[in-house]
Design an enzyme around this catalytic site. Structure first.
Site, PDB file in Angstrom:
ATOM      1  N   HIS A   1      -0.012  11.972  -2.292  1.00  0.00           N
ATOM      2  CA  HIS A   1       0.120  10.627  -2.866  1.00  0.00           C
ATOM      3  C   HIS A   1      -1.222   9.903  -2.944  1.00  0.00           C
ATOM      4  O   HIS A   1      -1.313   8.841  -3.537  1.00  0.00           O
ATOM      5  CB  HIS A   1       1.110   9.824  -2.034  1.00  0.00           C
ATOM      6  N   ASP A   2      -2.245  10.453  -2.304  1.00  0.00           N
ATOM      7  CA  ASP A   2      -3.557   9.805  -2.319  1.00  0.00           C
ATOM      8  C   ASP A   2      -4.461  10.428  -3.377  1.00  0.00           C
ATOM      9  O   ASP A   2      -4.131  11.431  -4.003  1.00  0.00           O
ATOM     10  CB  ASP A   2      -4.211   9.906  -0.932  1.00  0.00           C
TER      11      ASP A   2
ATOM     12  N   ASP B   1       0.832  -1.198   0.000  1.00  0.00           N
ATOM     13  CA  ASP B   1       0.000   0.000   0.000  1.00  0.00           C
ATOM     14  C   ASP B   1       0.878   1.263   0.000  1.00  0.00           C
ATOM     15  O   ASP B   1       0.640   2.211   0.751  1.00  0.00           O
ATOM     16  CB  ASP B   1      -0.963   0.006   1.188  1.00  0.00           C
TER      17      ASP B   1
ATOM     18  N   ASP C   1      -0.962   8.384  10.596  1.00  0.00           N
ATOM     19  CA  ASP C   1      -1.758   7.983   9.454  1.00  0.00           C
ATOM     20  C   ASP C   1      -3.141   7.463   9.867  1.00  0.00           C
ATOM     21  O   ASP C   1      -3.265   6.751  10.863  1.00  0.00           O
ATOM     22  CB  ASP C   1      -0.975   6.863   8.741  1.00  0.00           C
TER      23      ASP C   1
ATOM     24  N   GLU D   1      -3.612  12.842   9.934  1.00  0.00           N
ATOM     25  CA  GLU D   1      -4.121  12.562   8.594  1.00  0.00           C
ATOM     26  C   GLU D   1      -5.537  12.037   8.779  1.00  0.00           C
ATOM     27  O   GLU D   1      -5.747  10.860   9.041  1.00  0.00           O
ATOM     28  CB  GLU D   1      -3.250  11.546   7.854  1.00  0.00           C
TER      29      GLU D   1
ATOM     30  N   HIS E   1      -2.863   0.418  11.657  1.00  0.00           N
ATOM     31  CA  HIS E   1      -2.805  -0.990  11.252  1.00  0.00           C
ATOM     32  C   HIS E   1      -1.377  -1.436  10.998  1.00  0.00           C
ATOM     33  O   HIS E   1      -0.474  -0.617  10.891  1.00  0.00           O
ATOM     34  CB  HIS E   1      -3.657  -1.213   9.998  1.00  0.00           C
TER      35      HIS E   1
ATOM     36  N   ARG F   1       3.769  12.268  11.152  1.00  0.00           N
ATOM     37  CA  ARG F   1       2.455  12.224  10.511  1.00  0.00           C
ATOM     38  C   ARG F   1       1.775  10.933  10.958  1.00  0.00           C
ATOM     39  O   ARG F   1       2.263   9.843  10.690  1.00  0.00           O
ATOM     40  CB  ARG F   1       2.618  12.219   8.994  1.00  0.00           C
TER      41      ARG F   1
ATOM     42  N   GLN G   1      -3.858  -5.348   5.457  1.00  0.00           N
ATOM     43  CA  GLN G   1      -3.608  -4.355   6.510  1.00  0.00           C
ATOM     44  C   GLN G   1      -4.542  -4.625   7.684  1.00  0.00           C
ATOM     45  O   GLN G   1      -5.749  -4.374   7.593  1.00  0.00           O
ATOM     46  CB  GLN G   1      -3.822  -2.939   5.960  1.00  0.00           C
TER      47      GLN G   1
ATOM     48  N   ARG H   1      -3.783   5.216  -7.847  1.00  0.00           N
ATOM     49  CA  ARG H   1      -2.999   6.249  -7.157  1.00  0.00           C
ATOM     50  C   ARG H   1      -1.530   6.234  -7.594  1.00  0.00           C
ATOM     51  O   ARG H   1      -0.831   7.229  -7.464  1.00  0.00           O
ATOM     52  CB  ARG H   1      -3.082   6.058  -5.638  1.00  0.00           C
TER      53      ARG H   1
END
Ligand code: GLC
Ligand code: GLC
Length: 650
Positions: A395-396, A141, A284, A326, A184, A282, A252, A520
């Site tokens: 990046h998303d 991912d 997530d 995030e 995760h 950061r 995940q 992505r």
């Protein structure tokens, strides 16, 4: 009464503390622990107070903080003290960030260290290096399926390389941002392997179930995050013989934060990375940290308690380190990740401004600023000592998470309008030059999101392909307009690597079996440094974008009202194509700046007399970005197509 409970527990803990901890010089640590323990105790008790081993867990918690404090270098401890003194340091307009994949940007960590000049050339002084911890090949991912939280992916380097990078960045006054994937782990992480092998201690690190009954219950209210690649929120693990909660991809595994051992492990990992020299972490997918039957399992109150507790603990050990939340969620929910205190942020100091990002994309597609104005009007005022990360691309994917009420207030129909945006950015709509791709299409809900690089989404790829000079110009203007917004809105602008060079979509992911299922990857490029060299050749597209951004960054850093003290006023104007706001000094009138942006391709006008107190500007207006006077006719300001001004007074 309550304070006494906390105090006596703290005394017990300190009396029992392990001798090797006791012998160290913990002066500053104890001061901070004393100051924060009441809050730490209250939160820890709320989350885990009903457990028999509560006191034992509290002991482990404090020892974990102390051990990481002992490992913290003198240099970082000095930095902590300096930042405690100058606690508003991160609100300054002098910070400008960039997010990047280490391998895509520079091959590996040493390569990145060699490229630090590039950041300084552009004016970047905060670099988010996206996840660099090991992930299983093919089920990574993009770095967010971590199989070891204390190592570096050997393909990008070693911990020593990272320490060298951090030291060099510190010497150059560039902040380092690293990820901690708190929600995760990979299904190949040691904890997951233990769980699969039947170890009940580690099965309790995750949400695992023998039968479908609990999962089915959960599914009734949980949305799907990756509906195409990973439908549903649970995965059957053959080896373990149990279902496990997997909100994102099936590899995940969601961590179970109702287990205090998980909380303490993750705190320990956060402090570990803080001690490696990260200035900012950061965190997530924080909206997902708490799972409750009957809910969407997002934005639960306990998720906030966990983050507050992480913050309080981090402030004891590594108070100079900031958190980025995030949380790509609705505006009213997003704002809560700063903390729910009435005044001062006590959760994450920084959060992604996904609302602003998505609203700007709406303005690009509609060529007007109606929804942008409406959405910003509805954006709740954030706390003090908290700031946004303002971004255009990352990046998303781009999610169209606007509030339906705002869409309706603009006289659009929510479903129709979202469909229009998807069609527009995927180039289906007539007159659209955008080259985006759909992401996360959900046939059950009709939902979809958008992938694509900034340059390709604003039509540069198309324009270059057909050799249409005026379309090339427009695309460049849009790229600069959008950056002009994130640089002036209030918060830390976060550029996405490649965007300062006009990097187009990268289609190579289609031939990679590990990537082709996830669009992505189209906007996660490898920088071609030969192309990048054109940034120094006048006339080239790369030069036009890069040199303009370089100037914009330099100018931003000189405009003190661009620092973020909630000192922005949105100005409602009649012309729907314009987005207008003022930035001011909280203490006096002078130095204020009026930002005017035109999202339409045709020139637009703004009657300055309509701007209330903002119209009574004395002296001659000057566009601080270009250093020239704007076009005026009588008292009407003329804003060129896709143009913007940062207007100050001479
Ligand atoms: C975050 C990351 C995203 C990832 C997801 C699951 O949202 O930004 O790339 O897919 O978490 O880890
Ligand atoms: C969802 C999540 C967000 C993540 C994204 C990845 O929108 O809310 O955290 O970045 O998926 O596509």
């Amino acid at each position: 009464m309550y304070e006494q409970v906390a105090h006596s527990l703290l005394n017990d803990i300190l009396n029992q503390i392990k001798p090797e901890i006791h012998q160290q010089d913990l002066r500053h640590f104890y001061t901070r622990l004393g100051a924060n323990f009441y809050a730490i105790h209250a939160l820890f008790e709320k989350l885990y107070g009903d457990r028999d081993d509560f006191e034992q867990q509290a002991q482990t918690l404090v020892e974990t903080m102390a051990r990481q404090y002992i490992k913290r270098s003198d240099k970082l401890r000095q930095l902590d003290l300096a930042r405690e003194r100058d606690y508003n340091w991160f609100l300054s307009q002098k910070w400008v960030g960039m997010a990047l994949y280490c391998n895509g940007f520079a091959g590996d960590l040493n390569g990145l260290r060699e490229r630090l000049n590039y950041f300084q050339e552009l004016g970047i002084n905060l670099v988010h290096v996206m996840p660099i911890m090991p992930c299983p090949e093919g089920s990574s991912d993009g770095g967010y399926a971590v199989s070891d939280f204390r190592e570096i992916d050997p393909q990008v380097g070693t911990l020593a390389d990272l320490n060298a990078l951090a030291a060099e960045m510190q010497a150059r006054d560039i902040l380092l941002v690293l990820d901690v994937v708190v929600n995760h782990t990979s299904n190949r992480h040691y904890w997951a392997e233990q769980a699969k092998a039947g170890n009940p201690v580690y099965q309790d690190y995750y949400y695992t179930f023998e039968t479908r009954s609990v999962p089915d219950m959960f599914e009734q209210s949980m949305p799907e995050i990756f509906p195409e690649n990973a439908p549903g929120n649970f995965t059957w693990d053959e080896e373990m013989g149990r279902w496990v909660m997997t909100v994102f991809n099936d590899y995940q595994w969601d961590l179970n934060y109702s287990n205090p051992a998980v909380f303490i492990e993750m705190l320990n990992i956060i402090l570990f990375w803080a001690n490696q020299g990260a200035d900012i972490l950061r965190l997530d997918a924080v909206a997902f940290l708490w799972k409750k039957i009957g809910s969407t399992c997002q934005n639960e109150r306990e998720a906030h308690l966990i983050l507050q507790l992480l913050k309080d603990c981090c402030q004891v050990t590594a108070p100079g380190v900031l958190f980025i939340a995030e949380a790509i969620v609705a505006p009213v929910e997003m704002i809560k990740y700063f903390g729910e205190d009435a005044v001062i942020a006590k959760e994450c100091e920084i959060a992604y401004n996904a609302t602003f990002m998505a609203l700007m994309w709406d303005a690009v597609a509609t060529k007007n600023a109606r929804l942008l104005n409406q959405g910003i009007k509805s954006l709740p005022v954030k706390l003090e000592r908290a700031t946004w990360l303002n971004y255009i691309r990352c990046h998303d994917d781009i999610g169209l998470g606007f509030d339906d009420r705002d869409i309706l207030l603009c006289d659009y129909q929510p479903a129709e309008h979202r469909k229009f945006l998807i069609d527009y950015f995927t180039g289906q709509f007539a007159d659209s030059y955008a080259r985006g791709l759909p992401f996360g299409q959900n046939d059950k809900t009709g939902d979809a999101r958008i992938s694509g690089s900034l340059a390709s989404l604003v039509g540069l790829e198309y324009a270059l392909e057909v050799g249409d000079d005026s379309a090339i110009d427009d695309a460049i203007k849009l790229i600069l307009l959008l950056h002009g917004m994130i640089m002036s809105f209030g918060g830390i602008p976060l550029l996405y690597y490649g965007d300062a060079l006009g990097t187009l979509n990268d289609d190579s992911y289609r031939t990679d079996p590990n990537k082709r299922g996830d669009t992505r990857w189209v906007h996660r490029p490898a920088i071609d440094w030969e192309i990048a060299a054109r940034r120094n050749t006048p006339g080239c597209v790369e030069y036009k974008i890069f040199s303009a951004l370089k100037r914009m960054i330099a100018v931003r850093k000189e405009i003190s009202v661009f620092a973020d003290f909630n000192n922005r006023e949105l100005l409602e104007v009649e012309n729907p194509h314009l987005f207008v706001f003022g930035r001011y000094n909280l203490n006096h009138q002078s130095g204020r700046v009026l930002v005017v942006a035109n999202f339409n391709g045709k020139p637009q006008h703004l009657n300055l007399d309509d701007l209330g107190t903002w119209s009574s500007q004395q002296g001659q207006l000057v566009d601080l970005y270009r250093g020239t006077s704007p076009d005026l006719f009588k008292n009407s300001l003329v804003i060129p197509g896709f143009g913007f001004y940062w207007l100050g007074e001479k």
